[in-house]
Every structure is written in structure tokens, then in C-alpha cells.
Design a protein around this motif. Structure first.
Motif, PDB file in Angstrom:
ATOM      1  N   ASN A 439      52.885  57.804  39.348  1.00  0.00           N
ATOM      2  CA  ASN A 439      53.488  56.658  40.256  1.00  0.00           C
ATOM      3  C   ASN A 439      52.550  56.590  41.329  1.00  0.00           C
ATOM      4  OD1 ASN A 439      53.721  58.873  41.655  1.00  0.00           O
ATOM      5  ND2 ASN A 439      55.885  58.311  42.454  1.00  0.00           N
ATOM      6  N   ARG A 440      51.228  56.664  41.124  1.00  0.00           N
ATOM      7  CA  ARG A 440      50.162  56.336  41.993  1.00  0.00           C
ATOM      8  C   ARG A 440      49.876  55.185  42.473  1.00  0.00           C
ATOM      9  NH1 ARG A 440      45.373  58.910  38.552  1.00  0.00           N
ATOM     10  NH2 ARG A 440      47.015  60.445  38.241  1.00  0.00           N
ATOM     11  N   ARG A 441      50.509  54.204  41.913  1.00  0.00           N
ATOM     12  CA  ARG A 441      50.233  52.860  42.293  1.00  0.00           C
ATOM     13  C   ARG A 441      51.759  52.203  42.579  1.00  0.00           C
ATOM     14  NH1 ARG A 441      45.725  50.001  41.354  1.00  0.00           N
ATOM     15  NH2 ARG A 441      47.206  47.927  41.328  1.00  0.00           N
ATOM     16  N   GLY A 442      52.753  53.098  42.899  1.00  0.00           N
ATOM     17  CA  GLY A 442      54.024  52.894  43.296  1.00  0.00           C
ATOM     18  C   GLY A 442      54.828  53.084  42.375  1.00  0.00           C
ATOM     19  N   ASN A 443      55.201  52.206  41.135  1.00  0.00           N
ATOM     20  CA  ASN A 443      55.989  52.539  40.152  1.00  0.00           C
ATOM     21  C   ASN A 443      55.337  53.256  39.165  1.00  0.00           C
ATOM     22  OD1 ASN A 443      58.000  50.710  41.011  1.00  0.00           O
ATOM     23  ND2 ASN A 443      57.210  49.070  40.019  1.00  0.00           N
ATOM     24  N   ASP A 444      56.059  53.987  38.291  1.00  0.00           N
ATOM     25  CA  ASP A 444      55.587  55.016  37.342  1.00  0.00           C
ATOM     26  C   ASP A 444      55.116  54.067  36.329  1.00  0.00           C
ATOM     27  OD1 ASP A 444      56.760  56.958  38.388  1.00  0.00           O
ATOM     28  OD2 ASP A 444      58.814  56.914  37.229  1.00  0.00           O
ATOM     29  N   ASP A 445      53.664  54.320  36.017  1.00  0.00           N
ATOM     30  CA  ASP A 445      53.076  53.731  34.789  1.00  0.00           C
ATOM     31  C   ASP A 445      52.401  54.740  33.832  1.00  0.00           C
ATOM     32  OD1 ASP A 445      52.778  50.967  35.896  1.00  0.00           O
ATOM     33  OD2 ASP A 445      51.685  51.743  37.465  1.00  0.00           O
ATOM     34  N   ILE A 446      52.064  54.319  32.720  1.00  0.00           N
ATOM     35  CA  ILE A 446      51.275  55.321  31.730  1.00  0.00           C
ATOM     36  C   ILE A 446      50.035  54.959  31.647  1.00  0.00           C
ATOM     37  CG2 ILE A 446      51.107  55.471  29.441  1.00  0.00           C
ATOM     38  CD1 ILE A 446      54.073  54.946  29.129  1.00  0.00           C
ATOM     39  N   TYR A 447      49.328  55.951  31.831  1.00  0.00           N
ATOM     40  CA  TYR A 447      47.769  56.020  31.823  1.00  0.00           C
ATOM     41  C   TYR A 447      47.098  56.663  30.507  1.00  0.00           C
ATOM     42  CZ  TYR A 447      47.879  54.893  36.777  1.00  0.00           C
ATOM     43  OH  TYR A 447      48.229  54.173  38.003  1.00  0.00           O
ATOM     44  N   GLN A 448      46.086  56.128  30.058  1.00  0.00           N
ATOM     45  CA  GLN A 448      45.311  56.994  28.791  1.00  0.00           C
ATOM     46  C   GLN A 448      44.133  57.530  29.354  1.00  0.00           C
ATOM     47  OE1 GLN A 448      45.086  52.456  27.404  1.00  0.00           O
ATOM     48  NE2 GLN A 448      44.740  53.631  25.345  1.00  0.00           N
ATOM     49  N   PHE A 449      43.828  58.641  28.751  1.00  0.00           N
ATOM     50  CA  PHE A 449      42.540  59.373  29.036  1.00  0.00           C
ATOM     51  C   PHE A 449      42.073  59.905  27.953  1.00  0.00           C
ATOM     52  CE2 PHE A 449      45.831  62.773  28.201  1.00  0.00           C
ATOM     53  CZ  PHE A 449      45.274  63.764  27.835  1.00  0.00           C
ATOM     54  N   THR A 450      40.369  60.181  27.944  1.00  0.00           N
ATOM     55  CA  THR A 450      39.692  60.705  26.871  1.00  0.00           C
ATOM     56  C   THR A 450      38.934  61.906  27.661  1.00  0.00           C
ATOM     57  OG1 THR A 450      39.685  58.705  25.961  1.00  0.00           O
ATOM     58  CG2 THR A 450      37.720  60.106  25.329  1.00  0.00           C
ATOM     59  N   ARG A 451      38.824  62.906  26.754  1.00  0.00           N
ATOM     60  CA  ARG A 451      38.085  64.069  27.240  1.00  0.00           C
ATOM     61  C   ARG A 451      36.625  63.696  27.305  1.00  0.00           C
ATOM     62  NH1 ARG A 451      39.273  69.730  28.098  1.00  0.00           N
ATOM     63  NH2 ARG A 451      41.206  69.469  27.013  1.00  0.00           N
ATOM     64  N   MET A 452      36.015  64.167  28.391  1.00  0.00           N
ATOM     65  CA  MET A 452      34.389  63.731  28.385  1.00  0.00           C
ATOM     66  C   MET A 452      33.810  64.944  28.366  1.00  0.00           C
ATOM     67  SD  MET A 452      34.537  60.424  28.126  1.00  0.00           S
ATOM     68  CE  MET A 452      32.997  59.804  28.865  1.00  0.00           C
ATOM     69  N   GLU A 453      33.104  65.590  27.553  1.00  0.00           N
ATOM     70  CA  GLU A 453      32.267  66.698  27.595  1.00  0.00           C
ATOM     71  C   GLU A 453      30.757  66.525  27.745  1.00  0.00           C
ATOM     72  OE1 GLU A 453      33.376  69.083  24.270  1.00  0.00           O
ATOM     73  OE2 GLU A 453      35.644  69.225  24.869  1.00  0.00           O
ATOM     74  N   TYR A 454      30.197  66.622  28.910  1.00  0.00           N
ATOM     75  CA  TYR A 454      28.742  66.390  29.189  1.00  0.00           C
ATOM     76  C   TYR A 454      28.279  67.499  30.170  1.00  0.00           C
ATOM     77  CZ  TYR A 454      30.591  64.115  33.315  1.00  0.00           C
ATOM     78  OH  TYR A 454      31.534  63.819  34.243  1.00  0.00           O
ATOM     79  N   THR A 455      26.867  67.301  30.412  1.00  0.00           N
ATOM     80  CA  THR A 455      26.226  68.251  31.315  1.00  0.00           C
ATOM     81  C   THR A 455      25.261  67.135  32.040  1.00  0.00           C
ATOM     82  OG1 THR A 455      26.159  69.972  29.862  1.00  0.00           O
ATOM     83  CG2 THR A 455      24.592  69.893  31.776  1.00  0.00           C
ATOM     84  N   VAL A 456      25.303  67.415  33.538  1.00  0.00           N
ATOM     85  CA  VAL A 456      24.323  66.843  34.214  1.00  0.00           C
ATOM     86  C   VAL A 456      23.278  67.623  34.950  1.00  0.00           C
ATOM     87  CG1 VAL A 456      24.045  65.230  36.204  1.00  0.00           C
ATOM     88  CG2 VAL A 456      26.110  65.180  34.972  1.00  0.00           C
ATOM     89  N   THR A 457      21.935  67.352  34.419  1.00  0.00           N
ATOM     90  CA  THR A 457      20.916  68.345  35.081  1.00  0.00           C
ATOM     91  C   THR A 457      19.865  67.572  35.696  1.00  0.00           C
ATOM     92  OG1 THR A 457      20.841  69.381  32.559  1.00  0.00           O
ATOM     93  CG2 THR A 457      19.130  70.016  33.875  1.00  0.00           C
ATOM     94  N   LEU A 458      19.624  68.448  37.020  1.00  0.00           N
ATOM     95  CA  LEU A 458      18.888  67.926  37.731  1.00  0.00           C
ATOM     96  C   LEU A 458      17.331  68.506  37.501  1.00  0.00           C
ATOM     97  CD1 LEU A 458      17.585  66.713  40.608  1.00  0.00           C
ATOM     98  CD2 LEU A 458      18.519  68.975  41.731  1.00  0.00           C
ATOM     99  N   LYS A 459      16.389  67.565  37.350  1.00  0.00           N
ATOM    100  CA  LYS A 459      14.837  68.111  37.107  1.00  0.00           C
ATOM    101  C   LYS A 459      13.892  67.314  38.110  1.00  0.00           C
ATOM    102  CE  LYS A 459      14.836  69.043  32.268  1.00  0.00           C
ATOM    103  NZ  LYS A 459      14.378  68.822  30.759  1.00  0.00           N
ATOM    104  N   GLY A 460      13.301  68.190  38.912  1.00  0.00           N
ATOM    105  CA  GLY A 460      12.511  67.883  39.914  1.00  0.00           C
ATOM    106  C   GLY A 460      11.175  68.193  39.969  1.00  0.00           C
ATOM    107  N   LYS A 461      10.315  67.476  40.850  1.00  0.00           N
ATOM    108  CA  LYS A 461       9.033  68.036  41.212  1.00  0.00           C
ATOM    109  C   LYS A 461       8.648  67.627  42.722  1.00  0.00           C
ATOM    110  CE  LYS A 461       4.232  67.819  39.048  1.00  0.00           C
ATOM    111  NZ  LYS A 461       3.780  67.271  38.111  1.00  0.00           N
ATOM    112  N   VAL A 462       8.145  68.638  43.342  1.00  0.00           N
ATOM    113  CA  VAL A 462       7.599  68.520  44.494  1.00  0.00           C
ATOM    114  C   VAL A 462       5.965  68.217  44.830  1.00  0.00           C
ATOM    115  CG1 VAL A 462       7.534  69.422  46.868  1.00  0.00           C
ATOM    116  CG2 VAL A 462       9.093  70.330  45.326  1.00  0.00           C
ATOM    117  N   ILE A 463       5.770  67.207  45.415  1.00  0.00           N
ATOM    118  CA  ILE A 463       4.127  66.585  45.387  1.00  0.00           C
ATOM    119  C   ILE A 463       4.049  66.362  46.910  1.00  0.00           C
ATOM    120  CG2 ILE A 463       4.440  65.865  42.884  1.00  0.00           C
ATOM    121  CD1 ILE A 463       4.383  62.959  44.102  1.00  0.00           C
ATOM    122  N   ASP A 464       2.770  66.160  46.969  1.00  0.00           N
ATOM    123  CA  ASP A 464       1.932  65.827  48.345  1.00  0.00           C
ATOM    124  C   ASP A 464       2.036  64.200  48.335  1.00  0.00           C
ATOM    125  OD1 ASP A 464      -0.277  64.786  50.023  1.00  0.00           O
ATOM    126  OD2 ASP A 464      -0.562  66.820  50.429  1.00  0.00           O
TER     127      ASP A 464
END
Length: 685
Positions: A439-464
Motif C-alpha cells: 500500500n505504498r501508494r495509498g491503496n493496496d496494489d499488486i506489483y511484479q518482480f524479477t530477480r536480477m543477478e549481476y555484479t558491478v565491478t570498479l576498474k580504475g587507473k591513476v595517471i598524471d
């Protein structure tokens, strides 16, 4: 639909006819009507505590969280407060995402009821843990919603059965909150359920002929339920995608609610205490909820569950894949709290259910445990107000082995849970997608969901920055949620790290003879395997910048600026901060070559997003004050960090005194001279 009704106890009230009428409406669970009468009482007698208490309770029950916060706040200003006022105030504050204040009132309730496991758990909650799996689910608003209530879906054949109180042109309404009674509806195919714009409700079902409902003023449900399917339904091709009403003997003049299909095709469903055309009430006049089975052609043989009782409710069934195990919710005596989860086992011939057994204290609490769903992989999903959550009912998961909980229930996190009620969770066999209600929008509502399985990787480089040559050995600092990770660039100036989902980060590089630089990155909104590539460019210190570095300690003392602090959940400038801000204004007036950063923070309680916005308001308040003292606003940069830069160990879940929590609710002032941040400069480098 909740199956526990907080029935008003007899109160000592004055002889005011208005108050007596309000009490009658309240005790009859006609909360909307009670509010109307209580407004009249409070207009004449604003300090009437009995009226204030009923006003708070009425708004709590119809889920008007703003008004509930208001009235429980008034009650909790009194000298002698009731423990339940503190509890309900804490719950209402959480519903409004005022988690810092909510925790305070949970602590107050715990001091009054020291044995309450629920309050103890909430007062020690690590709210940050609810966001650790952020991004695991993609959640969308369902096309089967209307401007009425839809909730508690159940898989049925190739589609769903769900509950709704969408209007059927009847003149009878549910007196709790003046809404229509609930029925069960069917949508034939899951593919007909699509993503919808939540700001435009779906189409209503086609009108059926009006049914004559029996008016019930105290049917004993806090959230509406549903009715079911007509075996003689005639359907055209144009209507195939629309949900339709379940008629027949399952539909009654009262609420029908959450249901489940047994393997043999029998429907087990929730309904008010009504069978054979007759309704019954408890000794105190409440029409409770009961479980019924619907069998035979068209589900027209209705049989009560053998462990129903007029004095307590049973409902919200779920069964194991083989149909041998039934789990349901009930407020029957000798439980742990409001409503508990129980299980029954079918006997060898499959015709009888064994006696109900409580699922035990790992699952059940002093709060309400409801809306169970038993997945085929052995995990039980259920909603609870007693386990720590974000507010209202949250959805939890726990592994069952031999019908006993393995470990503690786990909050499934902020993707699905919210500060409102989240419940009626179901998941498909592969555990890849499903539905839930909110009921996050007031009345009760039905929501759908899909499981998202993923990875977020940081790759960096320090330069002058001047030569683009890698700078090996550079310290790269990542800050988020009060935690600091220090990485060291390798021989090629490279670094890498797996990042948390749905998280904001501050990144900075630090190397001797170079000017440190800050940048920001975020994994918010990333929903697939991703790599974030970052180039950190550091500038060699020029003459003036080198002069700043060479005079580091002297400049730090000259331009030292104290922090200012804020009240709990507030952004207003306090009187004790004014002398500090006035001194900063004088320093800036005397030294026009400097600029400052107004860097604001919060303590660790509440969600990341809430705290970011709160810290922004704090930073802007400090900036506005300095502008009012004649400082050019272009010399003041506002940065806001939420809870990502705590100054002590008061992370979420740690029991810290308010004196330590206060240290995190602050604005710091960083001085910039010749493009060098003096405040963050490391003089030892």
C-alpha cells in the motif's frame, strides 16, 4: 487483510453524548465514522485524552500515517503515557521514514516493557542491512491494479487469483473504512499482466449486475479480502485480458480473502465467519475470519476448516507442493503476540488435517505474522510487524527444515519492502519472478518482480594529469555508508574492486606532490553485469599549491572552522550554531581568496536516500545563513553525504547513546585555497 482486530477496551469517559457516540463507533470498528465524531469532540475539548487516543487509534487502523503520527505525538507529550502509545508512535514514525525518532520511541517502549523481544530487536536494528542486496529485484507496477485495492495474488492454472474490493455498484460498504467488500478475481494468463504506469490506474472490471450485500458493521477485518470465479462465465475475445469476478458459492455478502489451491483442485480460502447464509460473531461482537474449502463442480460445496472458532480468526493459507503441509495465520490463544503462523499436517488418507502447531518463537513475535507463502524449495515467506523492518508489514524469508526455522528470518530488503505494508508475496518455481502486494501508494496494489543477478565491478587507473603517465602506489580511498576502503594502485597505476548495488560512493586519490581530487560514482539504477571504468587524474602541485602544502600546519590553524550540529531529524540552524557561523562569516570576509565547502552529514539511522536528502537540507541551511551575513553564495559549495561519513562506530545496529549519535548529525566546513582543500590536506605527506 489483517486478521487481528485491536478491539477497543472499555474506557473511563465523561458523560459527553458526543464522546459516548464516538466510543460506540470506535468499539464497533467503524473508524471512519469514529473520526468524524471525534473531530466534533475535540473541537469543543481539545485536551480530551480519551478522544485523542481514539483518534490516534482510528487513524492507525485506516492507515492514515500522517494523522497517526500527529495524534500519537500529542499523546506521547503527556506526563504519564501508556506503553502502547510509545509503540504505536514508533511504528507510525517508521511508516513515515522518520527512523531516528522511531528508534527513540522503540527504546522508550522497551524501557516500559523490558521483556518485549520485538522492541529490543527494533532498537538494535541495522537498517543498512536492508539495502545490502539492493538491485537484486526489478519491481514494476501491475496492470491489474485499479483505483480500488488489489492484493494477495495466488497462482491459478496459467494465471492468478487475487483479492480486490473494486466497486460492484452495491449500496453496502465495509464500515471499517467505508470501502466496498472484497471478492476474489481471476486473470487467466500471466502474460496478460503487464507493466503499467502507477500514476494511471488500470481499467475496472466490466460491471456485473448488482448483488444484494448484507451490511456488516464489524466484520472483523482490517484489510479487505476477495471473492472468486464463476463457472458459467461467458467471455468474448475482447474481454480475455480482463480480470473477472469469481462467483458461485465462494462469493458471499462479506469479505473473501487470501486463498490457495490444493493439489486435488480444492480451493482453501479466507472469509468472514459466514456459511450457509448465516453469520456468527464472537462474544464481544466481532465477526472473525475463518478458513473454508470449496470443492465439487464450480467450487459450490463449502466446508469450514475444522479448527475455526468464533472467538479467534484463522486465515491466509499456503500449502506445500504435495498438499500435505498447511501453514496459516491465527490469533488463537496462547500464541506469542497478535497473530502467529501455525501449521497442520494432513493424515495418511489425505482427508483430515492434524491439530495446528505454532511455528515457534524464531518466526512468531509479539507483533503480527501473516500472509505466509511456502515455496517448493523449502523457504517460507511471510509478512511481519514484529521482526525489524522499514515500517508496517515487511516481507521476510526463512528456511524450514522439518517445519522448524533454520536460523532467523531475513528481511528481503528495500527492493520489495518499503515503509508501508508489504505482503502477499508469491514466487514462481525457479525463484526468478513473482508478485507481491503493497500500500505504498495509498491503496493496496499488486506489483511484479524479477530477480536480477549481476555484479558491478570498479576498474580504475591513476595517471598524471599532465603527462598521462601512470602513478603507481597511489592511495585510492572509497567511502560509502560510513565505511572506508583504501586501495593501492599497482605498478601500472591500476586498481579494482567489486561494488555494492544501489550505492553511492565517494572516490579520492592521494599521492605526495600531487593535489588530491575527489569524484563520485554510483551503482544506483544498474541492473545487469557492469564494469565502471574510472580514470583518476592527479595534478602536480604548482608553485602556489606547493606553497599551501609547505605551510600546511599554519594554514590549518588559521582557517580552522568548527562543526555545527543539528537536532534529531531536523535541518534548522540551532542557536548554539550561530556563533560558529558568525565566526566563519568573519573569516571569509577578511580572506576573500578562500572558498568553503559546506559538507553535511546524518547519523546512521534511516535509509540512504532519506539521509542524503536530510544532509542536503542541512548543508543548504548553513549556506543560506552565511549568505544572509553578506558572503557571496558562489564561494560556498554544498556537499551532502548522508550517513556515509560517520565519525564514530555508531553504524546501524550498534546501541549508541544519543551523545555519540549527535556527533554524526553535523555540518563540517572545508577551506579551499589556491584550488587546494586545506582541511583534507595531509601535512605529513
Amino acid at each position: 487483510m489483517c486478521i487481528s482486530i485491536p478491539f477497543a477496551e472499555a474506557q473511563q469517559i465523561d458523560n459527553s453524548p458526543l464522546l459516548r457516540k464516538a466510543l460506540t463507533e470506535y468499539q464497533s470498528l467503524r473508524f471512519t465514522d469514529a473520526i468524524r465524531e471525534l473531530k466534533r469532540v475535540l473541537e469543543k475539548d481539545p485536551e480530551n485524552v480519551s478522544a485523542q487516543e481514539m483518534m490516534a487509534g482510528s487513524n492507525r487502523n485506516i492507515k492514515d500515517y500522517d494523522e497517526a503520527v500527529r495524534w500519537y505525538g500529542e499523546l506521547c507529550k503527556l506526563k504519564n503515557i501508556k506503553p502502547e502509545w510509545a509503540l504505536y508512535y514508533a511504528e507510525a514514525l517508521a511508516n513515515k521514514e522518520k527512523y531516528e525518532q522511531s528508534e527513540q520511541w522503540y527504546r522508550k517502549f522497551l524501557s516500559m516493557k523490558p521483556g518485549d523481544r520485538r522492541a529490543d530487536a527494533f532498537s538494535r536494528t541495522n537498517f543498512n542491512s536492508f539495502s545490502r542486496n539492493a538491485g537484486e529485484y526489478r519491481v514494476t507496477y501491475s496492470s491489474i491494479n485499479t483505483d480500488a485495492s488489489e492484493y494477495s495474488p495466488m497462482y491459478y492454472k496459467d494465471g492468478l487469483i487475487f483479492v480486490s474490493n473494486r466497486s460492484q455498484k452495491t449500496r453496502f460498504v465495509f464500515q471499517w473504512d467505508r470501502t466496498s467488500y472484497s471478492d476474489l478475481y481471476i486473470v487467466d494468463k500471466l502474460e496478460d499482466i503487464t507493466e503499467a504506469n502507477p500514476d494511471s490506474t488500470g481499467k475496472l472490471v466490466k460491471e456485473s449486475k448488482p448483488s444484494k450485500y448484507i451490511a456488516s458493521n464489524n466484520s472483523g477485518t482490517e484489510r479487505s479480502i476477495l471473492s472468486l470465479f464463476a463457472s458459467n462465465k461467458i467471455q468474448t475475445d475482447e474481454e480475455e485480458s480482463e480480470p473477472y469476478l469469481l462467483r458461485g458459492k465462494v462469493k458471499s455478502s462479506f469479505h473473501e480473502g487470501p486463498s490457495v489451491l490444493l493439489p486435488e483442485g480444492t480451493l482453501l480460502f479466507t472469509r468472514n465467519n459466514y456459511v450457509g447464509g448465516k453469520a456468527a460473531k464472537s462474544n464481544n461482537g466481532v465477526n472473525k475470519l475463518k478458513l473454508y474449502t470449496a470443492s465439487g463442480p464450480g467450487w459450490n460445496k463449502i466446508t469450514p476448516f475444522p479448527y475455526n472458532n468464533n472467538e479467534y480468526s484463522t486465515g491466509h493459507p499456503t500449502v506445500s507442493q504435495d498438499g500435505r503441509i498447511l501453514i496459516f495465520a491465527s490469533d488463537m490463544p496462547r500464541g506469542f503476540g497478535g497473530t502467529d503462523l501455525y501449521y497442520c499436517v494432513r493424515t495418511g488418507d489425505g482427508k483430515k488435517w492434524g491439530r495446528p502447531t505454532n511455528l515457534g518463537p524464531k518466526i512468531n513475535t509479539e507483533g503480527n505474522e501473516q500472509f505466509p507463502f511456502l515455496h517448493k524449495d523449502g523457504k517460507l515467506y511471510f509478512s511481519s510487524t514484529g521482526h525489524p523492518g522499514l515500517g508496517g508489514l515487511d516481507i521476510f524469508e526463512v528456511v524450514l527444515k522439518d517445519l522448524k526455522a533454520v536460523g532467523s528470518p531475513k528481511n528481503i530488503g528495500i527492493d520489495i519492502n518499503s515503509s508501508s505494508d508489504d505482503f502477499g508475496f508469491i514466487m514462481d518455481g525457479p525463484a526468478k519472478s513473482g508478485y507481491f502486494s503493497s500500500n505504498r501508494r495509498g491503496n493496496d496494489d499488486i506489483y511484479q518482480f524479477t530477480r536480477m543477478e549481476y555484479t558491478v565491478t570498479l576498474k580504475g587507473k591513476v595517471i598524471d594529469a599532465g603527462t598521462n603517465v601512470p602513478i603507481p602506489g597511489t592511495r585510492v580511498i572509497l567511502r560509502n555508508n560510513g565505511l572506508t576502503d583504501t586501495l593501492v594502485a599497482n605498478f601500472n597505476g591500476e586498481f579494482t574492486r567489486v561494488l555494492s548495488k544501489e550505492t553511492d560512493y565517494e572516490l579520492s586519490g592521494s599521492r605526495m606532490s600531487y593535489v588530491s581530487r575527489q569524484s563520485f560514482l554510483s551503482t544506483v539504477g544498474i541492473t545487469a553485469d557492469s564494469t565502471i571504468n574510472v580514470i583518476v587524474k592527479l595534478n602536480r602541485a604548482e608553485n602556489m599549491q606547493q606553497w599551501v602544502s609547505d605551510n600546511c600546519e599554519t594554514l590549518k590553524k588559521t582557517f580552522s572552522m568548527d562543526n555545527i550540529y543539528y537536532d534529531l531529524d531536523q535541518a534548522e540552524i540551532r542557536p548554539d550554531a550561530i556563533p560558529t557561523l558568525d565566526r566563519i562569516a568573519v573569516i571569509m570576509q577578511k580572506n576573500p581568496e578562500i572558498s568553503i565547502i559546506s559538507a553535511s552529514h546524518t547519523d546512521s539511522r534511516a535509509t540512504d536516500n532519506y539521509n542524503r536528502q536530510l544532509s542536503l537540507r542541512r548543508g543548504e541551511a548553513a549556506r543560506s545563513y552565511l549568505i544572509s551575513k553578506g558572503i557571496d553564495g558562489r564561494r560556498i559549495e554544498v556537499k551532502y553525504y548522508g550517513k556515509s561519513r560517520l565519525v564514530n562506530s555508531c553504524v546501524e545496529g550498534v546501541n549508541c547513546p544519543e551523545t555519540e549519535q549527535q556527533m554524526n548529525r553535523r555540518t563540517e566546513f572545508e577551506v579551499i585555497l589556491n584550488d587546494v582543500n586545506i582541511t583534507q590536506l595531509n601535512c605529513n605527506d
